[in-house]
Write an enzyme that holds these catalytic residues in place. Sequence first.
Site, PDB file in Angstrom:
ATOM      1  N   LYS A 227      -1.069 -18.468  28.973  1.00 16.77           N
ATOM      2  CA  LYS A 227      -1.089 -17.742  27.705  1.00 16.77           C
ATOM      3  C   LYS A 227       0.331 -17.628  27.135  1.00 16.77           C
ATOM      4  CE  LYS A 227      -0.567 -13.590  26.603  1.00 16.77           C
ATOM      5  NZ  LYS A 227      -0.481 -12.143  26.571  1.00 16.77           N
TER       6      LYS A 227
ATOM      7  N   ASP B 179      -5.732 -14.739  24.775  1.00 14.56           N
ATOM      8  CA  ASP B 179      -5.517 -13.387  25.319  1.00 14.56           C
ATOM      9  C   ASP B 179      -6.843 -12.639  25.289  1.00 14.56           C
ATOM     10  OD1 ASP B 179      -5.994 -12.666  22.719  1.00 14.56           O
ATOM     11  OD2 ASP B 179      -4.143 -11.550  22.440  1.00 14.56           O
TER      12      ASP B 179
END
Length: 207
Positions: free
Chosen positions: A120, A138
């Site tokens: 991420k 996320d």
Amino acid sequence: MTSENLNSVIATLERLYGTEKCGLNFKTPFELLIATILSAQCTDVRVNIVTADLFKTAETPKSILSLGQAQLKNMISSCGLANTKAKNIILTCEKLLTDFNGIVPRTMAELSSLPGVGRKTANVVMSNAFGIPAIAVDTHVFRVAKRIGLAQGDNVAIVEKELMAILPREIWSDAHHWLIWHGRKCCTARNPKCEICELKDFCQYIK
Ligand code: SF4
């Protein structure tokens, strides 16, 4: 999802959130990398308050290392998980100097070799600092993409692959922001505002 509905979802998200960008303040790839590490389980607003002070004092790997882990931990304590984040930031700064000449690398493999940097964070840095198409998944992107029906996977790696497969490459980075902002403003984790949502005609969750 039909391609017609997919096009409608994309057009609606772009109309609603087309001007939204990364919520973290940064001037350099290094600042974005540190801000993104700090943003784990913390709001962008809080991170921006902390980094406004931190980057005045230290804005390079060398200057962060010269703070030392204890002072760094103090400066970032309000972001939460300060022990782990301070340790990872120090280790990341050391590795940047040792392996990358102090420069933030641009590839997934290199970025994710840095301590505390997962897919991420690497995707956030690649897309926002270097303009490389990427979809950082996320908690908001994961939840909203699955509710709408853009993805079905039960972990972030699968959802990232599904989104890359269904969305045109040129909108990957923008779509990441659009889904985050829709998750913050409308498709909240608890009590999503389906009755006023402009995606409700296409959304699998509401069906
Ligand atoms: S209709 Fe509800 S579940 Fe679907 S995207 Fe909108 S807020 Fe989220």
